[in-house]
Design a protein around this motif. Structure first.
Motif, PDB file in Angstrom:
ATOM      1  N   SER A  42       0.815  -1.224   0.000  1.00 38.54           N
ATOM      2  CA  SER A  42       0.000   0.000   0.000  1.00 38.54           C
ATOM      3  C   SER A  42       0.843   1.265   0.000  1.00 38.54           C
ATOM      4  O   SER A  42       0.393   2.308  -0.450  1.00 38.54           O
ATOM      5  CB  SER A  42      -0.917   0.025   1.225  1.00 38.54           C
ATOM      6  OG  SER A  42      -0.148   0.189   2.414  1.00 38.54           O
ATOM      7  N   GLY A  43       2.058   1.183   0.548  1.00 33.05           N
ATOM      8  CA  GLY A  43       2.883   2.375   0.686  1.00 33.05           C
ATOM      9  C   GLY A  43       2.429   3.271   1.830  1.00 33.05           C
ATOM     10  O   GLY A  43       3.011   4.330   2.057  1.00 33.05           O
ATOM     11  N   LYS A  44       1.404   2.850   2.580  1.00 33.28           N
ATOM     12  CA  LYS A  44       0.893   3.645   3.707  1.00 33.28           C
ATOM     13  C   LYS A  44       1.838   3.559   4.900  1.00 33.28           C
ATOM     14  O   LYS A  44       2.430   2.513   5.164  1.00 33.28           O
ATOM     15  CB  LYS A  44      -0.469   3.126   4.161  1.00 33.28           C
ATOM     16  CG  LYS A  44      -1.583   3.390   3.216  1.00 33.28           C
ATOM     17  CD  LYS A  44      -2.890   2.885   3.818  1.00 33.28           C
ATOM     18  CE  LYS A  44      -4.049   3.085   2.879  1.00 33.28           C
ATOM     19  NZ  LYS A  44      -5.292   2.560   3.461  1.00 33.28           N
ATOM     20  N   ARG A  45       1.921   4.685   5.611  1.00 36.28           N
ATOM     21  CA  ARG A  45       2.662   4.695   6.866  1.00 36.28           C
ATOM     22  C   ARG A  45       1.760   4.089   7.938  1.00 36.28           C
ATOM     23  O   ARG A  45       0.609   4.491   8.083  1.00 36.28           O
ATOM     24  CB  ARG A  45       3.049   6.107   7.254  1.00 36.28           C
ATOM     25  CG  ARG A  45       4.060   6.705   6.306  1.00 36.28           C
ATOM     26  CD  ARG A  45       4.456   8.116   6.761  1.00 36.28           C
ATOM     27  NE  ARG A  45       5.436   8.653   5.869  1.00 36.28           N
ATOM     28  CZ  ARG A  45       6.746   8.483   6.006  1.00 36.28           C
ATOM     29  NH1 ARG A  45       7.214   7.784   7.009  1.00 36.28           N
ATOM     30  NH2 ARG A  45       7.581   9.011   5.147  1.00 36.28           N
ATOM     31  N   LEU A  46       2.292   3.114   8.668  1.00 38.79           N
ATOM     32  CA  LEU A  46       1.517   2.372   9.652  1.00 38.79           C
ATOM     33  C   LEU A  46       2.188   2.428  11.015  1.00 38.79           C
ATOM     34  O   LEU A  46       3.414   2.568  11.113  1.00 38.79           O
ATOM     35  CB  LEU A  46       1.378   0.912   9.202  1.00 38.79           C
ATOM     36  CG  LEU A  46       0.762   0.713   7.819  1.00 38.79           C
ATOM     37  CD1 LEU A  46       1.022  -0.694   7.319  1.00 38.79           C
ATOM     38  CD2 LEU A  46      -0.728   1.006   7.869  1.00 38.79           C
ATOM     39  N   ARG A  47       1.357   2.305  12.052  1.00 38.80           N
ATOM     40  CA  ARG A  47       1.860   2.232  13.422  1.00 38.80           C
ATOM     41  C   ARG A  47       1.256   0.999  14.086  1.00 38.80           C
ATOM     42  O   ARG A  47       0.058   0.774  13.990  1.00 38.80           O
ATOM     43  CB  ARG A  47       1.458   3.463  14.234  1.00 38.80           C
ATOM     44  CG  ARG A  47       2.072   4.742  13.733  1.00 38.80           C
ATOM     45  CD  ARG A  47       1.682   5.919  14.587  1.00 38.80           C
ATOM     46  NE  ARG A  47       0.225   6.027  14.649  1.00 38.80           N
ATOM     47  CZ  ARG A  47      -0.430   6.673  15.597  1.00 38.80           C
ATOM     48  NH1 ARG A  47       0.221   7.276  16.565  1.00 38.80           N
ATOM     49  NH2 ARG A  47      -1.747   6.733  15.588  1.00 38.80           N
TER      50      ARG A  47
END
Length: 136
Positions: A42-47
């Motif tokens: 996805s290329g999303k920044r995740l935590r």
């Protein structure tokens, strides 16, 4: 063949309910920590909140859902950061550990909690603190 210690439906509940609550504390209250990673698809920044325990090389994290978790795949595919007690670390060189090789790296109280859940897989990560930049 690896068994998954905690059922995947628990993962879905944790993602929606428990994780948001834990993230509110995870930067400040060790052994909680916040893993910052980027989705490899996805290329999303995740935590992701995790329990991270210091080792001579960095940190060890018990794989309570087994080794087939997205955050671990993301970490193995790219770089990640960990925030623990408000200190930011650059994570590299993930090494998967099994059984006593990983269990010996976590505190006795953690081993005692992991044993009934049949958790015997871990990942050790090399960690370097990232110097903080003063606010302007």
């Amino acid at each position: 063949m690896s068994t998954m210690p905690i059922p995947m439906w628990v993962t879905r509940v944790n993602r929606r309910v428990t994780n948001p609550l834990m993230i509110a504390l995870s930067d400040d209250v060790p052994p909680l920590a916040t893993l910052h990673h980027v989705g490899r698809r996805s290329g999303k920044r995740l935590r992701t909140p995790v329990f991270a325990f210091p080792t001579p090389h960095g940190f060890v994290i018990a794989l309570t859902y087994g080794p087939d978790v997205q955050w671990l795949h993301n970490l193995e595919a790219g770089e990640a950061r960990l925030v623990r007690h408000r200190v930011v670390y650059r994570l590299t060189d993930p090494v998967r550990l099994h059984g006593d090789d990983g269990a010996r790296l976590v505190p006795a109280w953690t081993r005692a909690g992991l044993r009934p859940m049949h958790v015997d897989e871990f990942v050790e990560l090399r960690a370097e603190p990232i110097p903080s930049t003063p606010s302007l």
